[in-house]
Design an enzyme around this catalytic site. Structure first.
Site, PDB file in Angstrom:
ATOM      1  N   ASP A  13       2.645  -5.925   4.373  1.00 23.89           N
ATOM      2  CA  ASP A  13       3.425  -6.315   4.499  1.00 23.89           C
ATOM      3  C   ASP A  13       3.647  -7.332   5.301  1.00 23.89           C
ATOM      4  O   ASP A  13       2.761  -7.010   6.715  1.00 23.89           O
ATOM      5  CB  ASP A  13       4.711  -5.048   4.303  1.00 23.89           C
ATOM      6  CG  ASP A  13       5.863  -6.038   4.872  1.00 23.89           C
ATOM      7  OD1 ASP A  13       6.559  -6.665   3.834  1.00 23.89           O
ATOM      8  OD2 ASP A  13       6.334  -5.701   6.227  1.00 23.89           O
ATOM      9  N   GLU A  21       0.899 -10.050   1.966  1.00 20.61           N
ATOM     10  CA  GLU A  21       2.261 -10.250   1.830  1.00 20.61           C
ATOM     11  C   GLU A  21       2.414 -11.829   2.638  1.00 20.61           C
ATOM     12  O   GLU A  21       2.186 -11.353   3.813  1.00 20.61           O
ATOM     13  CB  GLU A  21       3.509  -9.957   1.976  1.00 20.61           C
ATOM     14  CG  GLU A  21       4.520 -10.531   1.548  1.00 20.61           C
ATOM     15  CD  GLU A  21       6.007  -9.930   2.162  1.00 20.61           C
ATOM     16  OE1 GLU A  21       7.035 -10.958   1.797  1.00 20.61           O
ATOM     17  OE2 GLU A  21       6.179  -9.171   2.742  1.00 20.61           O
TER      18      GLU A  21
END
Length: 614
Positions: free
Chosen positions: A263, A300
């Site tokens: 993330d 990401e």
């Protein structure tokens, strides 16, 4: 590459449980065993502030805490299970006791992934890992080859997206704990489905976050939207890095996961000579060599930086792939007309052509939204290094009312957008329920116990929406109703139109899997042309015969289009048309083979796929 140090409560069937915790500034650390009767065991201090000790009578399920300097008693920062939540005792987990049946499974390569992102708590009525297992036949029928789980590390309460996790090693108790996740992964592998887990190494949630009681896990050198940054390059950072390296290896080794989605890596601040992500790649590669199978790392990032995925020997971090938001933003702005907030950098038709030909739209260009130059050139990177989708948890859930695309565009446009994702050269990802136009929103929800924190979350969400022209009142993130509204209805079973859309997705996925031209798509072997006025996209895949010619009409009017091919005797046979009544469309005229530079009528909001005939 650093030498790793084992941490947490590690059970050894032949001798008991070894407890190890990093607390460099402590004068005394003890492990408190809560059952069968409560007793305290002093730990021995070792180099660099690690404390360790063996409890022969502690086994699977044993509850324990750590006591620091006879004053503070806390759960284990590397706890593998928090059966009673984030504030209570940790439990010992026996990772050797599960009976795996996936010994022959070696995972799937990137180019074979068709990812389905889901949130465990809202994917099924049960909101558990077991609930997902019951739905695997439907995902298999759809053609999915990988599921991506939003974070499952222990968070406060029973309702959360997962990005407020505070025990990165502990599997959420309300989802089914460690045993439940292992059963799910094992069941997925039996079905030939890879499992990707979303992990958060850029911040920790606020409630139940006791890391500062143990050591300098955070640094004030950098600040993030969540407060001080995790300490990846300041004093004592070796041991913080060890904590997260061990975490990644645990998920891959002990839970048999195939990939980790990392993330928001742009919020991992590390100015050291060997970036955290590079060293993570090295440790994971070493594990892959030991286990005799590959593991994927997918980042990401909003930096449009190929350094993440370029090989280490070329100065990159060596990750396998990254999410590609430019593609989402370009599609979204063209089909919805929304250009507020971060969408203000998009909305130009030529950006879609660039996103297909070159990948990053912002590849060293000035971003009006960010007020700075952004991005690198990704044209040389193969398309399987980029994951694309038209919806995901962020792009839906970070809308004030959590509207999915079906609330924003027509039914016919949904099919055209599906084609843009599934017929692109990139790795496609669907968001749960997308395949049948789920009508329930996906909202932001939490279940914190601190009233001040709850109010801070509400205030933060309101401020986040201020850059957009959205009307209405944001649903209360703390409300049980907000969570219940976000659950999938699985209504395609009783809704004919939704079922037709799902069948169209199945057809696209089958085409993706079986068409030779899509087996290993190549940007260099594609022909792309965007007609700016008519919003018609020509996408021709030429990597292998028979070639595929994909025509997309992203406008709300029918368009008359001439084929691009310069071969006068080229013969193109229509094989898929979104306007066909079989897919809930308005119907089409009889489709004949098209010759050379023939002209064709494209209905509004449609996709037509032609196959080259020899």
């Amino acid at each position: 590459m650093s030498i790793l140090r084992e941490i947490g409560g590690i059970y050894h069937p032949d001798k008991g449980t070894t407890f190890t915790v990093w607390a460099p500034e402590a004068e005394l650390v003890e492990v408190v065993l809560h059952q069968p009767e409560k007793k305290t065991l002093p730990l021995q201090r070792e180099a660099f502030g690690y404390w360790t000790g063996l409890a022969e009578d502690a086994g699977p399920g044993s509850l324990y805490t750590f006591k620091i300097n006879k004053e503070i008693e806390r759960p284990d920062p590397a706890s593998h299970f928090q059966p009673e939540g984030v504030h209570q005792a940790s439990a010992v987990v026996d990772h050797s006791g599960f009976e795996w049946t996936d010994q022959q499974w070696k995972g799937l390569p990137l180019e074979q992934l068709l990812i389905y992102e889901l949130h465990v708590g809202t994917f099924t009525e049960e909101g558990t890992f077991e609930g997902i297992i019951h739905k695997l036949p439907e995902l298999k029928d759809l053609g999915i080859t990988a599921i991506e789980l939003m974070p499952v590390a222990q968070f406060p309460g029973n309702r959360n997206w997962g990005y407020d996790g505070v025990y990165p090693f502990a599997t959420q108790n309300s989802y089914g704990g460690p045993e439940g996740l292992k059963k799910l992964v094992n069941a997925c592998h039996e079905q030939g489905i890879s499992v990707v887990l979303d992990v958060v190494y850029n911040h920790m949630g606020p409630e139940g976050n006791y890391l500062n009681d143990f050591g300098p896990y955070f640094t004030d050198k950098y600040h993030t939207p969540w407060g001080n940054a995790l300490n990846f390059d300041d004093a004592h950072s070796d041991h913080v890095r060890n904590y997260f390296f061990q975490n990644a290896l645990m998920w891959l080794r002990d839970y048999h996961l195939d990939a980790l989605r990392l993330d928001a890596v742009h919020a991992i601040y590390d100015t050291g000579a060997r970036h955290f992500l590079q060293e993570l790649r090295e440790h994971v590669t070493q594990l892959a060599d030991q286990q005799g199978r590959p593991y994927l790392l997918i980042a990401e990032s909003d930096l449009s930086d190929v350094r993440l995925i370029n090989p280490i020997e070329q100065g990159g971090y060596g990750l396998d792939a990254q999410w590609f938001d430019d593609y989402h933003h370009t599609i979204h702005t063209l089909v919805t007309g929304e250009v507020e907030g971060y969408y203000e950098d998009y909305g130009k038709p030529e950006q879609l052509q660039k996103a297909l030909e070159k990948t990053f739209v912002y590849d060293g260009l000035y971003s009006e939204h960010r007020k700075k130059t952004l991005g690198t050139d990704a044209s040389a990177n193969p398309p399987q290094q980029f994951v694309v989708g038209s919806q995901n948890h962020d792009q839906v859930g970070n809308r004030m009312l959590g509207e999915r695309l079906p609330q924003l565009v027509s039914f016919e446009m949904l099919k055209a957008v599906a084609g843009l994702v599934l017929l692109s050269p990139y790795v496609p990802m669907l968001f749960m329920g997308e395949e049948y136009a789920e009508e329930h929103p996906f909202l932001y929800f939490v279940s914190h116990t601190d009233p001040d924190l709850v109010e801070a979350v509400r205030k933060g969400r309101r401020e986040e929406f201020s850059a957009f022209a959205w009307k209405g009142e944001a649903p209360d993130p703390q409300s049980e109703e907000t969570f219940q509204q976000s659950k999938l209805q699985w209504s395609y079973h009783s809704n004919e139109q939704q079922n037709k859309l799902r069948e169209f997705y199945k057809e696209l996925i089958q085409l993706r899997k079986t068409a030779p031209a899509l087996a290993k798509p190549s940007k260099q072997q594609m022909q792309v042309h965007m007609e700016d006025e008519s919003l018609v996209l020509h996408l021709i895949h030429k990597s292998k015969e028979p070639y595929l010619y994909c025509l997309f009409n992203l406008s709300k009017q029918p368009q008359r289009v001439q084929l691009l091919t310069t071969e006068k005797d080229a013969n193109w046979q229509p094989i898929l048309h979104s306007a066909d009544r079989a897919w809930g469309g308005p119907g089409i005229e009889q489709q004949e083979a098209l010759q050379g530079q023939a002209e064709i009528n494209l209905p509004a909001a449609s996709v037509l796929v032609l196959q080259h005939q020899q």
